[in-house]
Design a protein around this motif. Structure first.
Motif, PDB file in Angstrom:
ATOM      1  N   GLU A 183       0.832  -1.195   0.000  1.00  0.00           N
ATOM      2  CA  GLU A 183       0.000   0.000   0.000  1.00  0.00           C
ATOM      3  C   GLU A 183       0.870   1.250   0.000  1.00  0.00           C
ATOM      4  O   GLU A 183       1.791   1.397   0.788  1.00  0.00           O
ATOM      5  CB  GLU A 183      -0.899   0.004   1.238  1.00  0.00           C
ATOM      6  N   ARG A 184       0.583   2.149  -0.891  1.00  0.00           N
ATOM      7  CA  ARG A 184       1.342   3.393  -0.981  1.00  0.00           C
ATOM      8  C   ARG A 184       0.948   4.324   0.149  1.00  0.00           C
ATOM      9  O   ARG A 184      -0.230   4.509   0.449  1.00  0.00           O
ATOM     10  CB  ARG A 184       1.059   4.082  -2.314  1.00  0.00           C
ATOM     11  N   GLN A 185       1.951   4.926   0.793  1.00  0.00           N
ATOM     12  CA  GLN A 185       1.688   5.848   1.883  1.00  0.00           C
ATOM     13  C   GLN A 185       1.752   7.291   1.387  1.00  0.00           C
ATOM     14  O   GLN A 185       2.350   7.588   0.359  1.00  0.00           O
ATOM     15  CB  GLN A 185       2.717   5.644   3.001  1.00  0.00           C
ATOM     16  N   LEU A 186       1.142   8.161   2.160  1.00  0.00           N
ATOM     17  CA  LEU A 186       1.203   9.586   1.860  1.00  0.00           C
ATOM     18  C   LEU A 186       2.631  10.088   2.063  1.00  0.00           C
ATOM     19  O   LEU A 186       3.413   9.487   2.798  1.00  0.00           O
ATOM     20  CB  LEU A 186       0.246  10.356   2.769  1.00  0.00           C
ATOM     21  N   PRO A 187       3.001  11.208   1.443  1.00  0.00           N
ATOM     22  CA  PRO A 187       4.326  11.790   1.675  1.00  0.00           C
ATOM     23  C   PRO A 187       4.562  12.075   3.153  1.00  0.00           C
ATOM     24  O   PRO A 187       3.617  12.267   3.925  1.00  0.00           O
ATOM     25  CB  PRO A 187       4.277  13.084   0.856  1.00  0.00           C
ATOM     26  N   VAL A 188       5.843  12.098   3.543  1.00  0.00           N
ATOM     27  CA  VAL A 188       6.208  12.301   4.941  1.00  0.00           C
ATOM     28  C   VAL A 188       5.600  13.586   5.505  1.00  0.00           C
ATOM     29  O   VAL A 188       5.122  13.613   6.637  1.00  0.00           O
ATOM     30  CB  VAL A 188       7.748  12.325   5.103  1.00  0.00           C
ATOM     31  N   THR A 189       5.601  14.666   4.702  1.00  0.00           N
ATOM     32  CA  THR A 189       5.059  15.928   5.218  1.00  0.00           C
ATOM     33  C   THR A 189       3.581  15.806   5.566  1.00  0.00           C
ATOM     34  O   THR A 189       3.121  16.393   6.559  1.00  0.00           O
ATOM     35  CB  THR A 189       5.254  17.061   4.189  1.00  0.00           C
ATOM     36  N   GLU A 190       2.831  15.036   4.779  1.00  0.00           N
ATOM     37  CA  GLU A 190       1.401  14.859   5.069  1.00  0.00           C
ATOM     38  C   GLU A 190       1.204  14.025   6.325  1.00  0.00           C
ATOM     39  O   GLU A 190       0.325  14.322   7.153  1.00  0.00           O
ATOM     40  CB  GLU A 190       0.699  14.209   3.879  1.00  0.00           C
ATOM     41  N   ARG A 191       1.998  12.979   6.483  1.00  0.00           N
ATOM     42  CA  ARG A 191       1.897  12.165   7.693  1.00  0.00           C
ATOM     43  C   ARG A 191       2.355  12.942   8.922  1.00  0.00           C
ATOM     44  O   ARG A 191       1.824  12.763  10.022  1.00  0.00           O
ATOM     45  CB  ARG A 191       2.710  10.881   7.520  1.00  0.00           C
ATOM     46  N   LEU A 192       3.346  13.810   8.741  1.00  0.00           N
ATOM     47  CA  LEU A 192       3.795  14.654   9.840  1.00  0.00           C
ATOM     48  C   LEU A 192       2.697  15.625  10.257  1.00  0.00           C
ATOM     49  O   LEU A 192       2.458  15.828  11.457  1.00  0.00           O
ATOM     50  CB  LEU A 192       5.042  15.424   9.428  1.00  0.00           C
ATOM     51  N   ARG A 193       2.026  16.206   9.306  1.00  0.00           N
ATOM     52  CA  ARG A 193       0.912  17.114   9.616  1.00  0.00           C
ATOM     53  C   ARG A 193      -0.162  16.399  10.420  1.00  0.00           C
ATOM     54  O   ARG A 193      -0.686  16.940  11.396  1.00  0.00           O
ATOM     55  CB  ARG A 193       0.306  17.668   8.326  1.00  0.00           C
ATOM     56  N   GLU A 194      -0.480  15.182  10.013  1.00  0.00           N
ATOM     57  CA  GLU A 194      -1.522  14.427  10.721  1.00  0.00           C
ATOM     58  C   GLU A 194      -1.078  14.073  12.131  1.00  0.00           C
ATOM     59  O   GLU A 194      -1.865  14.149  13.082  1.00  0.00           O
ATOM     60  CB  GLU A 194      -1.849  13.151   9.934  1.00  0.00           C
ATOM     61  N   HIS A 200      -0.674  16.843  19.105  1.00  0.00           N
ATOM     62  CA  HIS A 200      -0.427  18.146  19.729  1.00  0.00           C
ATOM     63  C   HIS A 200      -1.468  19.198  19.363  1.00  0.00           C
ATOM     64  O   HIS A 200      -1.335  20.354  19.791  1.00  0.00           O
ATOM     65  CB  HIS A 200       0.963  18.663  19.337  1.00  0.00           C
ATOM     66  N   ASP A 201      -2.461  18.801  18.578  1.00  0.00           N
ATOM     67  CA  ASP A 201      -3.482  19.745  18.110  1.00  0.00           C
ATOM     68  C   ASP A 201      -2.839  20.940  17.402  1.00  0.00           C
ATOM     69  O   ASP A 201      -3.297  22.071  17.528  1.00  0.00           O
ATOM     70  CB  ASP A 201      -4.366  20.217  19.279  1.00  0.00           C
ATOM     71  N   ILE A 202      -1.758  20.682  16.678  1.00  0.00           N
ATOM     72  CA  ILE A 202      -1.083  21.702  15.872  1.00  0.00           C
ATOM     73  C   ILE A 202      -1.450  21.453  14.410  1.00  0.00           C
ATOM     74  O   ILE A 202      -1.246  20.359  13.887  1.00  0.00           O
ATOM     75  CB  ILE A 202       0.446  21.640  16.047  1.00  0.00           C
ATOM     76  N   ARG A 203      -1.989  22.460  13.761  1.00  0.00           N
ATOM     77  CA  ARG A 203      -2.469  22.301  12.390  1.00  0.00           C
ATOM     78  C   ARG A 203      -1.602  23.136  11.440  1.00  0.00           C
ATOM     79  O   ARG A 203      -1.763  24.351  11.360  1.00  0.00           O
ATOM     80  CB  ARG A 203      -3.940  22.710  12.306  1.00  0.00           C
ATOM     81  N   LEU A 204      -0.688  22.433  10.762  1.00  0.00           N
ATOM     82  CA  LEU A 204       0.193  23.095   9.815  1.00  0.00           C
ATOM     83  C   LEU A 204      -0.365  22.989   8.396  1.00  0.00           C
ATOM     84  O   LEU A 204      -1.020  22.003   8.052  1.00  0.00           O
ATOM     85  CB  LEU A 204       1.586  22.456   9.821  1.00  0.00           C
ATOM     86  N   GLY A 206       0.374  22.573   4.289  1.00  0.00           N
ATOM     87  CA  GLY A 206       1.341  21.750   3.580  1.00  0.00           C
ATOM     88  C   GLY A 206       2.670  22.451   3.401  1.00  0.00           C
ATOM     89  O   GLY A 206       3.737  21.861   3.573  1.00  0.00           O
ATOM     90  N   ARG A 207       2.628  23.733   3.074  1.00  0.00           N
ATOM     91  CA  ARG A 207       3.854  24.493   2.866  1.00  0.00           C
ATOM     92  C   ARG A 207       4.622  24.667   4.168  1.00  0.00           C
ATOM     93  O   ARG A 207       5.858  24.580   4.197  1.00  0.00           O
ATOM     94  CB  ARG A 207       3.538  25.856   2.257  1.00  0.00           C
ATOM     95  N   GLN A 208       3.922  24.904   5.268  1.00  0.00           N
ATOM     96  CA  GLN A 208       4.590  25.041   6.564  1.00  0.00           C
ATOM     97  C   GLN A 208       5.287  23.738   6.949  1.00  0.00           C
ATOM     98  O   GLN A 208       6.406  23.760   7.484  1.00  0.00           O
ATOM     99  CB  GLN A 208       3.576  25.450   7.629  1.00  0.00           C
ATOM    100  N   ALA A 209       4.665  22.597   6.650  1.00  0.00           N
ATOM    101  CA  ALA A 209       5.286  21.302   6.951  1.00  0.00           C
ATOM    102  C   ALA A 209       6.525  21.085   6.076  1.00  0.00           C
ATOM    103  O   ALA A 209       7.543  20.566   6.554  1.00  0.00           O
ATOM    104  CB  ALA A 209       4.284  20.177   6.733  1.00  0.00           C
ATOM    105  N   GLU A 210       6.455  21.495   4.821  1.00  0.00           N
ATOM    106  CA  GLU A 210       7.627  21.391   3.936  1.00  0.00           C
ATOM    107  C   GLU A 210       8.774  22.233   4.472  1.00  0.00           C
ATOM    108  O   GLU A 210       9.926  21.781   4.520  1.00  0.00           O
ATOM    109  CB  GLU A 210       7.265  21.863   2.528  1.00  0.00           C
ATOM    110  N   ARG A 240       8.115  31.956  10.423  1.00  0.00           N
ATOM    111  CA  ARG A 240       7.494  32.632  11.569  1.00  0.00           C
ATOM    112  C   ARG A 240       6.144  32.006  11.895  1.00  0.00           C
ATOM    113  O   ARG A 240       5.810  31.797  13.073  1.00  0.00           O
ATOM    114  CB  ARG A 240       7.339  34.127  11.280  1.00  0.00           C
ATOM    115  N   GLN A 241       5.358  31.713  10.872  1.00  0.00           N
ATOM    116  CA  GLN A 241       4.062  31.081  11.088  1.00  0.00           C
ATOM    117  C   GLN A 241       4.228  29.703  11.736  1.00  0.00           C
ATOM    118  O   GLN A 241       3.475  29.336  12.648  1.00  0.00           O
ATOM    119  CB  GLN A 241       3.320  30.940   9.762  1.00  0.00           C
ATOM    120  N   LEU A 242       5.198  28.951  11.246  1.00  0.00           N
ATOM    121  CA  LEU A 242       5.479  27.621  11.776  1.00  0.00           C
ATOM    122  C   LEU A 242       5.848  27.683  13.248  1.00  0.00           C
ATOM    123  O   LEU A 242       5.286  26.949  14.084  1.00  0.00           O
ATOM    124  CB  LEU A 242       6.621  26.988  10.973  1.00  0.00           C
ATOM    125  N   TYR A 243       6.782  28.570  13.592  1.00  0.00           N
ATOM    126  CA  TYR A 243       7.222  28.681  14.973  1.00  0.00           C
ATOM    127  C   TYR A 243       6.078  29.148  15.872  1.00  0.00           C
ATOM    128  O   TYR A 243       5.935  28.690  17.013  1.00  0.00           O
ATOM    129  CB  TYR A 243       8.404  29.647  15.078  1.00  0.00           C
TER     130      TYR A 243
END
Length: 268
Positions: A183-194, A200-204, A206-210, A240-243
């Motif tokens: 089964e193909r998995q989502l990219p690491v950034t998408e899994r990291l966002r989830e 942590h209830d942190i909602r990034l 896609g660009r912020q995760a990249e 800045r948004q990410l931090y």
């Protein structure tokens, strides 16, 4: 026996060992005729799963103390060699610090993981085993010798990169990571966002995760802007948004937040 004769004999022995259990030792002996090294690990990088190691040898076991507990489970995600694999670099001889991002030595990954292994330099043979799999034979210098590779060392192994790559491709050509799900998995950034959202209830975005991943790998704002095709000022806005969303103020805090999440991103 002169060096050329030693290399010739070692290559012949490695060729005869292809497909045999002793191949890794013969391959190691062959490279040692070209340049001295302190340790060797041969592993396969996969696009969607954790790496698998085939062979290790070292002068000082400390170099691999955290290999299973840290590197193979999570830290590899920030390794320049793994990133090179993801970017399609699948064959040849490459030096770690020539592939590494411009601020790699300033990252928490380098200070907290890489330096703790006592590694000081690495040269790797890359071999393609499939569209999603790259084999790397990483020859390291560590605290045992505490010496960087010279240009002569690199030139010596680089001269034989095609035959060394071909030897690895031939020996491991039948390797299939059958223990993994197809089964193909989502990219690491998408899994990291989830993972950030769930734990942590942190909602990034896609660009912020990249941007977060590029920061952790050691890319400067300029380097990130070139990779993403956006301005350096825009990168700074995303940083800045990410931090702010993560309630942190430094790359070290970002590393501390993300590293515990990485081990759950890929299937072991």
């Amino acid at each position: 026996m002169d060096k050329q004769s030693s290399v010739d004999r070692a290559l012949a022995h490695a060729i005869r060992a292809v497909g045999q259990p002793e191949f890794a030792e013969a391959f190691s002996h062959c490279v040692r005729q070209l340049m001295p090294f302190d340790n060797l690990i041969i592993l396969a990088y996969h696009k969607h799963h954790n790496p698998v190691d085939f062979y290790r040898e070292c002068r000082n076991p400390v170099v691999y103390l955290t290999m299973d507990s840290h590197y193979l489970k999570a830290a590899y995600l920030l390794d320049p060699y793994y990133q090179a694999h993801l970017n399609g670099l699948q064959a040849g001889v490459h030096r770690l610090f020539e592939l590494a991002p411009d601020q790699f030595r300033q990252t928490s990954y380098f200070r907290e993981y890489y330096q703790s292994t006592t590694l000081v330099d690495e040269i790797a043979v890359f071999a393609r085993l499939g569209s999603d799999t790259t084999l790397t034979a990483c020859f390291g210098r560590d605290g045992s010798s505490n010496q960087l590779y010279s240009q002569q060392d690199f030139a010596a192994i680089k001269q034989y990169e095609h035959v060394l790559t071909t030897l690895c491709e031939l020996h491991w050509q039948g390797y299939v990571p059958s223990e993994f799900s197809t089964e193909r998995q989502l990219p690491v950034t998408e899994r990291l966002r989830e993972a950030l959202k769930q734990q942590h209830d942190i909602r990034l975005s896609g660009r912020q995760a990249e941007v977060a991943m590029y920061i952790l790998q050691g890319h400067s704002s300029l380097s990130i802007s070139l990779h993403l095709g956006i301005s350096r000022e825009t990168v700074k806005v995303f940083r800045r948004q990410l931090y702010s969303k993560c309630n942190i103020s430094s790359q070290a805090e970002l590393f501390a937040l993300m590293m515990p999440l990485f081990s759950g991103l890929n299937g072991a």
